[in-house]
Design a protein around this motif. Structure first.
Motif, PDB file in Angstrom:
ATOM      1  N   GLY A  88      -4.424  -9.147   4.989  1.00 53.18           N
ATOM      2  CA  GLY A  88      -4.417  -9.082   6.455  1.00 53.18           C
ATOM      3  C   GLY A  88      -5.129  -7.828   6.935  1.00 53.18           C
ATOM      4  N   ARG A  89      -5.116  -7.629   8.252  1.00 55.62           N
ATOM      5  CA  ARG A  89      -5.726  -6.425   8.814  1.00 55.62           C
ATOM      6  C   ARG A  89      -4.727  -5.286   8.749  1.00 55.62           C
ATOM      7  NH1 ARG A  89      -5.814  -3.897  13.652  1.00 55.62           N
ATOM      8  NH2 ARG A  89      -4.606  -5.547  14.653  1.00 55.62           N
ATOM      9  N   LEU A  90      -5.163  -4.153   8.216  1.00 58.20           N
ATOM     10  CA  LEU A  90      -4.271  -2.999   8.055  1.00 58.20           C
ATOM     11  C   LEU A  90      -4.057  -2.338   9.422  1.00 58.20           C
ATOM     12  CD1 LEU A  90      -2.646  -1.202   6.174  1.00 58.20           C
ATOM     13  CD2 LEU A  90      -4.724   0.132   5.735  1.00 58.20           C
ATOM     14  N   LYS A  91      -2.829  -2.446   9.915  1.00 58.59           N
ATOM     15  CA  LYS A  91      -2.490  -1.903  11.235  1.00 58.59           C
ATOM     16  C   LYS A  91      -2.015  -0.461  11.151  1.00 58.59           C
ATOM     17  CE  LYS A  91       0.397  -2.983  15.273  1.00 58.59           C
ATOM     18  NZ  LYS A  91       1.439  -3.904  15.795  1.00 58.59           N
ATOM     19  N   THR A 110      -9.771  -4.951   6.588  1.00 57.24           N
ATOM     20  CA  THR A 110      -9.167  -6.218   6.180  1.00 57.24           C
ATOM     21  C   THR A 110      -8.855  -6.172   4.696  1.00 57.24           C
ATOM     22  OG1 THR A 110     -10.342  -7.473   7.890  1.00 57.24           O
ATOM     23  CG2 THR A 110      -9.495  -8.709   5.996  1.00 57.24           C
ATOM     24  N   ILE A 111      -7.597  -6.381   4.360  1.00 60.93           N
ATOM     25  CA  ILE A 111      -7.164  -6.408   2.966  1.00 60.93           C
ATOM     26  C   ILE A 111      -7.224  -7.849   2.477  1.00 60.93           C
ATOM     27  CG2 ILE A 111      -5.224  -6.038   1.408  1.00 60.93           C
ATOM     28  CD1 ILE A 111      -4.424  -3.675   3.155  1.00 60.93           C
ATOM     29  N   PHE A 124       2.217  -0.346   3.717  1.00 64.41           N
ATOM     30  CA  PHE A 124       1.013  -0.948   4.287  1.00 64.41           C
ATOM     31  C   PHE A 124       1.478  -1.981   5.320  1.00 64.41           C
ATOM     32  CE2 PHE A 124      -0.462   0.566   0.206  1.00 64.41           C
ATOM     33  CZ  PHE A 124      -1.779   0.950   0.429  1.00 64.41           C
ATOM     34  N   ASP A 125       1.203  -1.729   6.589  1.00 62.43           N
ATOM     35  CA  ASP A 125       1.612  -2.640   7.658  1.00 62.43           C
ATOM     36  C   ASP A 125       0.397  -3.495   8.019  1.00 62.43           C
ATOM     37  OD1 ASP A 125       2.703  -3.937   9.768  1.00 62.43           O
ATOM     38  OD2 ASP A 125       3.145  -2.148  10.977  1.00 62.43           O
ATOM     39  N   THR A 126       0.408  -4.734   7.557  1.00 57.97           N
ATOM     40  CA  THR A 126      -0.722  -5.638   7.810  1.00 57.97           C
ATOM     41  C   THR A 126      -0.315  -6.753   8.769  1.00 57.97           C
ATOM     42  OG1 THR A 126      -0.159  -6.961   5.850  1.00 57.97           O
ATOM     43  CG2 THR A 126      -1.766  -5.192   5.570  1.00 57.97           C
TER      44      THR A 126
END
Length: 393
Positions: A324-327, A353-354, A390-392
């Motif tokens: 996902g996108r790393l927020k 983007t992970i 990691f907040d994705t």
């Protein structure tokens, strides 16, 4: 006088080290992989495809003016071009014929078969009928690999014929190998005139995430936790393998499985291992494989007399967070202060983007730690991995 060496595929860490050791490197890098820092800090840079037919004539002309001592690389895709350069310029290095054997998996299996060493059932396959015939002899599951693959890319465990649809189309070459069960180790070795010195044995941990590749390595431990008897057996096995291969000098990184029938070769590479294994070896033995590889190219490396005895243990754990996108990212600065942590590095930034962890470049970063044992070092790494958020989205 500074040694005049050729560095193919140079990254910042190895080009810096070359200068520190007194080398004067010619940097040759593929344009798509070039790093600005390396280009700015180097006197001589060629941004060229390693297979460009103009490369060797250019180097021959430069060699006539300012002779080179050798060409060297730690990049898998540059091993064959590097060997061709050394052969064309009459420079020392791993012979081209030997590099070709290690880069082509069927060729290496033929060498082992002819020497009666590390028996593994295998077959070259291009179409589904080839794989079906192999499965008829060996059974399922079996391993399927590109014949010249690197970094576990494209490797798959085949459980049935339906999994081969669209893969074997006759246009590319693959090798089918019997599935080898058991722990996987890799061995870092440096050879001196046919005498093989083992600097580290590592046990590998594969990716447990079902959304990624099951063949991707996500952790390493040096020295590998094993009994003294197995340690002696693995060392003797690797020396025997390198003798059969005909390797005399330079670095090798060899992967093996320890099966119920004993050790079996998976593959080998005529370079030092990746995944920062050189750091784990340095932390446990004091020997730096990057320095040794450069000094070998410079002609200044002094032979080691015996395998160094490891002191303590070291480990590396890679981060494979949810895709996902790393927020947001939390905790890295505080986690650096945990006793035993040597380094924490991220390969992504907020907003990136992970991707699912299918190959090495998909991993989000790593932590390196050292401790009284490799197991304890890995426990420190795992604590960092668990606490790093990691907040994705």
């Amino acid at each position: 006088m500074a040694a005049n060496i050729i560095l193919l595929g140079a990254k910042r860490f190895i080009s810096e080290r070359a200068w520190q050791l007194g080398a004067r490197p010619w940097i040759i890098q593929h344009p798509e992989r070039a790093e600005d820092w390396v280009n700015r800090q180097s006197e001589r840079v060629l941004l060229m495809d390693y297979e460009d037919p103009a490369l060797i004539p250019m180097l021959k002309a430069a060699h006539a003016v300012t002779p080179f001592t050798s060409a060297i690389t730690i990049a898998e895709e540059a091993l064959l071009p590097c060997a061709r350069i050394n052969q064309a310029l009459g420079l020392p290095g791993t012979p081209l014929e030997l590099v070709e054997k290690t880069r082509d998996k069927p060729s290496m299996r033929r060498v082992l078969d002819s020497g009666g060493f590390s028996p593994v059932q295998w077959a070259a396959v291009k179409v589904p009928a080839d794989a079906a015939a192999f499965a008829g002899r060996v059974g399922y599951p079996f391993i399927l690999k590109p014949v010249d693959g690197v970094g576990s890319i494209g490797v798959r465990l085949v459980h049935g014929a339906q999994e081969l649809e669209g893969v074997l189309n006759g246009k590319s070459a693959w090798i089918a190998e019997e599935y080898l069960d058991g722990p996987e180790y890799s061995v870092e070795c440096f050879s001196f005139g046919g005498r093989h010195v083992i600097l580290g044995i590592n046990v590998e941990t594969k990716n447990p995430d079902p959304t990624g590749s099951a063949f991707l390595e996500v952790a390493h431990q040096v020295p590998a936790p094993m009994s003294p008897e197995r340690d002696r057996e693995v060392r003797a096995f690797i020396r025997g393998f390198l003798d059969v291969l005909g390797l005399k000098d330079g670095p090798t990184h060899t992967e093996l499985k320890y099966t119920a029938k004993g050790p079996r070769i998976v593959e080998t590479h005529t370079r030092l291992g990746g995944d920062r294994l050189w750091d784990l070896v340095r932390l446990t033995t004091g020997y730096d494989l990057v320095d040794m590889t450069l000094q070998w190219a410079m002609g200044t490396l002094k032979p080691l007399e015996a395998d160094p005895l490891p002191q303590g243990g070291a480990a590396i754990q890679y981060f494979t967070p949810p895709p996902g996108r790393l927020k947001r990212l939390h905790g890295m600065q505080a986690l650096r202060r945990i006793p035993g942590v040597v380094d924490i590095s991220l390969m992504v930034d907020v907003g990136a983007t992970i991707r699912p962890a299918m190959q090495s470049e998909d991993r989000a970063g790593f932590v390196i730690a050292q401790g009284p044992t490799a197991v304890q070092a890995l426990e420190i790494c795992q604590e960092v991995r668990q606490r790093l958020v990691f907040d994705t989205v």
